[in-house]
Design a protein around this motif. Structure first.
Motif, PDB file in Angstrom:
ATOM      1  N   SER A 298       1.024  -1.164   0.263  1.00 38.30           N
ATOM      2  CA  SER A 298       0.305  -0.118   0.102  1.00 38.30           C
ATOM      3  C   SER A 298       1.141   1.337   0.180  1.00 38.30           C
ATOM      4  O   SER A 298       0.061   2.206  -0.312  1.00 38.30           O
ATOM      5  N   ASN A 299       1.890   0.734   0.269  1.00 39.16           N
ATOM      6  CA  ASN A 299       3.083   2.353  -0.106  1.00 39.16           C
ATOM      7  C   ASN A 299       3.568   2.614  -1.746  1.00 39.16           C
ATOM      8  O   ASN A 299       3.153   2.345  -2.217  1.00 39.16           O
ATOM      9  N   PRO A 300       2.697   4.004  -1.713  1.00 39.59           N
ATOM     10  CA  PRO A 300       2.644   5.197  -2.723  1.00 39.59           C
ATOM     11  C   PRO A 300       3.684   4.958  -3.873  1.00 39.59           C
ATOM     12  O   PRO A 300       4.015   5.155  -5.032  1.00 39.59           O
ATOM     13  N   HIS A 301       4.865   5.116  -2.933  1.00 38.43           N
ATOM     14  CA  HIS A 301       6.251   5.377  -3.844  1.00 38.43           C
ATOM     15  C   HIS A 301       6.785   3.531  -3.841  1.00 38.43           C
ATOM     16  O   HIS A 301       7.142   3.024  -4.935  1.00 38.43           O
ATOM     17  N   SER A 302       6.850   2.599  -3.616  1.00 41.46           N
ATOM     18  CA  SER A 302       6.838   1.019  -4.156  1.00 41.46           C
ATOM     19  C   SER A 302       5.865   0.690  -5.032  1.00 41.46           C
ATOM     20  O   SER A 302       6.060  -0.674  -5.831  1.00 41.46           O
ATOM     21  N   GLN A 303       4.360   1.453  -5.224  1.00 37.99           N
ATOM     22  CA  GLN A 303       3.447   1.164  -6.082  1.00 37.99           C
ATOM     23  C   GLN A 303       4.040   1.607  -7.316  1.00 37.99           C
ATOM     24  O   GLN A 303       4.071   1.509  -8.325  1.00 37.99           O
ATOM     25  N   ILE A 304       5.105   2.759  -7.092  1.00 40.77           N
ATOM     26  CA  ILE A 304       4.674   3.591  -8.479  1.00 40.77           C
ATOM     27  C   ILE A 304       6.601   3.373  -9.040  1.00 40.77           C
ATOM     28  O   ILE A 304       6.130   3.043 -10.261  1.00 40.77           O
ATOM     29  N   LEU A 305       7.552   2.843  -8.268  1.00 43.29           N
ATOM     30  CA  LEU A 305       8.390   1.799  -8.870  1.00 43.29           C
ATOM     31  C   LEU A 305       8.080   0.185  -9.305  1.00 43.29           C
ATOM     32  O   LEU A 305       8.125  -0.197 -10.058  1.00 43.29           O
ATOM     33  N   LEU A 306       6.766  -0.283  -8.678  1.00 38.99           N
ATOM     34  CA  LEU A 306       6.235  -1.658  -9.080  1.00 38.99           C
ATOM     35  C   LEU A 306       6.103  -1.093 -10.678  1.00 38.99           C
ATOM     36  O   LEU A 306       6.651  -2.363 -11.735  1.00 38.99           O
TER      37      LEU A 306
ATOM     38  N   THR B  79       6.986   1.478 -13.004  1.00 40.93           N
ATOM     39  CA  THR B  79       7.522   1.348 -13.862  1.00 40.93           C
ATOM     40  C   THR B  79       7.818  -0.195 -14.249  1.00 40.93           C
ATOM     41  O   THR B  79       8.204   0.432 -15.167  1.00 40.93           O
ATOM     42  N   VAL B  80       8.663  -0.805 -13.373  1.00 46.61           N
ATOM     43  CA  VAL B  80       9.476  -1.820 -13.492  1.00 46.61           C
ATOM     44  C   VAL B  80       8.097  -2.899 -14.226  1.00 46.61           C
ATOM     45  O   VAL B  80       8.915  -3.715 -15.571  1.00 46.61           O
ATOM     46  N   VAL B  81       7.315  -3.112 -13.863  1.00 47.38           N
ATOM     47  CA  VAL B  81       6.046  -4.114 -14.056  1.00 47.38           C
ATOM     48  C   VAL B  81       6.030  -3.500 -16.627  1.00 47.38           C
ATOM     49  O   VAL B  81       5.905  -4.036 -16.855  1.00 47.38           O
ATOM     50  N   LEU B  82       5.691  -1.794 -16.001  1.00 52.20           N
ATOM     51  CA  LEU B  82       5.480  -1.573 -17.377  1.00 52.20           C
ATOM     52  C   LEU B  82       5.926  -1.917 -18.437  1.00 52.20           C
ATOM     53  O   LEU B  82       6.179  -2.330 -19.565  1.00 52.20           O
ATOM     54  N   VAL B  83       7.586  -1.728 -18.252  1.00 53.78           N
ATOM     55  CA  VAL B  83       9.066  -2.102 -18.810  1.00 53.78           C
ATOM     56  C   VAL B  83       9.311  -3.204 -19.250  1.00 53.78           C
ATOM     57  O   VAL B  83       9.314  -3.716 -20.537  1.00 53.78           O
ATOM     58  N   ILE B  84       8.686  -4.321 -18.623  1.00 56.21           N
ATOM     59  CA  ILE B  84       8.969  -5.075 -19.089  1.00 56.21           C
ATOM     60  C   ILE B  84       7.484  -5.656 -19.563  1.00 56.21           C
ATOM     61  O   ILE B  84       8.052  -6.402 -20.815  1.00 56.21           O
ATOM     62  N   TYR B  85       6.594  -5.064 -19.208  1.00 62.59           N
ATOM     63  CA  TYR B  85       5.420  -5.546 -20.004  1.00 62.59           C
ATOM     64  C   TYR B  85       5.463  -5.074 -21.774  1.00 62.59           C
ATOM     65  O   TYR B  85       5.469  -5.852 -22.191  1.00 62.59           O
ATOM     66  N   ILE B  86       6.179  -3.470 -22.040  1.00 63.39           N
ATOM     67  CA  ILE B  86       6.333  -3.501 -23.163  1.00 63.39           C
ATOM     68  C   ILE B  86       7.568  -3.948 -24.233  1.00 63.39           C
ATOM     69  O   ILE B  86       7.200  -4.104 -25.057  1.00 63.39           O
ATOM     70  N   LEU B  87       9.150  -3.941 -23.525  1.00 64.18           N
ATOM     71  CA  LEU B  87       9.598  -5.250 -23.528  1.00 64.18           C
ATOM     72  C   LEU B  87       8.896  -6.847 -24.107  1.00 64.18           C
ATOM     73  O   LEU B  87       9.620  -7.021 -25.077  1.00 64.18           O
TER      74      LEU B  87
END
Length: 299
Positions: free
Chosen positions: A15-23, A25-33
């Motif tokens: 529920s931490n907003p900072h970790s949500q944003i980081l996650l 970003t990481v998942v979005l990059v993996i999904y695009i790739l």
């Protein structure tokens, strides 16, 4: 009509907003790739006549499947990582569950068929042209997809007919079998038993067929007199076997169990492997370890 729940809330990850944003970003990059990589593989195999053999046609099927498979889970996961209300409708949840099971089962069938194709090419090279004709490829490919379509029906139907009363919080990032069974107020004994037997039959049989094929391939490779030829062929097959083992290992650990009692955090971590990571790794390793594909890509 058998549940009072019209929508579910997905707890997702932290529920931490900072970790949500980081996650996110990481998942979005993996999904695009994942999407771009698989589309490139589909395009190269389609446009290059020299890659119109059964092996590459199976690879094109696998790439198309991975795009569909990861798209079933990841876009909703990304939306919920940024949304305040992390919800999904009951019908949307059942649809996601069905496509997840259908595409996951189809991947198992395709990986087994691809291993069989490689077994014929390496161990029975003189008979390969006769055994793996265009008609044989079509039957195996269509059979994998059709079998996957039917595999998804029963588990989804049984889960959709459970009662969920008023509790609608799913401790997961998508509608998976285990968290849905955990929040149901119905007796899930029969549903769990049926899903366990079906998972055992599909996952274990496909994994066994795939493993036997690769063992026979490796034994055949060991007979190659040339050290360089032996090294190159073994390197390719070992990378394929590694990816297959990761995929089947995580899936079997999740679904071939008589009860669904893994901790929610471990459940989510294992799920990320086969819903986010594997769709990126699978076609990349199958293609980039192949000289003919790399030459076609450069062309």
């Amino acid at each position: 009509n058998v549940t009072a729940v019209l929508e579910f809330r997905l707890l997702g990850f932290s529920s931490n907003p900072h970790s949500q944003i980081l996650l996110f970003t990481v998942v979005l990059v993996i999904y695009i790739l994942t999407v771009l990589g698989n589309i490139i593989i589909i395009s190269v195999v389609t446009l290059e006549p020299r890659l119109h053999s059964p092996m590459y046609k199976f690879l094109k099927n696998l790439s198309f499947l991975e795009v569909c498979y990861t798209t079933t889970i990841v876009p909703k996961m990304l939306a919920n990582l940024l949304a305040k209300k992390k919800s999904i409708s009951f019908s949307g949840c059942m649809a996601q569950l069905y496509y997840f099971i259908f595409l996951g089962a189809t991947e198992c069938y395709l990986l087994a068929v691809m291993a069989y194709d490689r077994y014929l090419a390496v161990c029975e090279p003189l008979h390969y042209g006769v055994a793996m004709t265009a008609e044989s490829y079509t039957r195996l490919a269509v059979g994998s997809w059709v079998s996957g379509v039917f595999t998804g029906f029963l588990p989804c139907l049984m889960v959709s007919r459970l009662h969920f009363c008023s509790y609608n919080i799913i401790d997961h990032f998508f509608c998976d079998i285990s968290p849905l069974l955990n929040i149901s107020c119905s007796d899930t004994t029969v549903t769990e038993a049926v899903i366990f037997i079906l998972s055992l039959l599909v996952l274990s049989s496909c994994f066994l067929l795939t493993l036997v094929s690769y063992v026979l391939i490796i034994l055949s490779i060991l007979k190659i007199p040339s050290a360089s030829g032996k090294r190159i062929t073994f390197s390719t097959c070992s990378s394929h076997l590694m990816v297959v083992t990761i995929y089947y290992g995580t899936m079997i650990s999740m679904y071939v169990r008589p009860t669904y009692n893994l901790s929610s955090e471990l459940n989510k971590a294992v799920s990320v492997l086969y819903t986010v990571v594997t769709p990126l790794l699978n076609p990349v390793i199958y293609s980039l370890r192949n000289k003919a594909f790399k030459k076609a890509l450069e062309k």
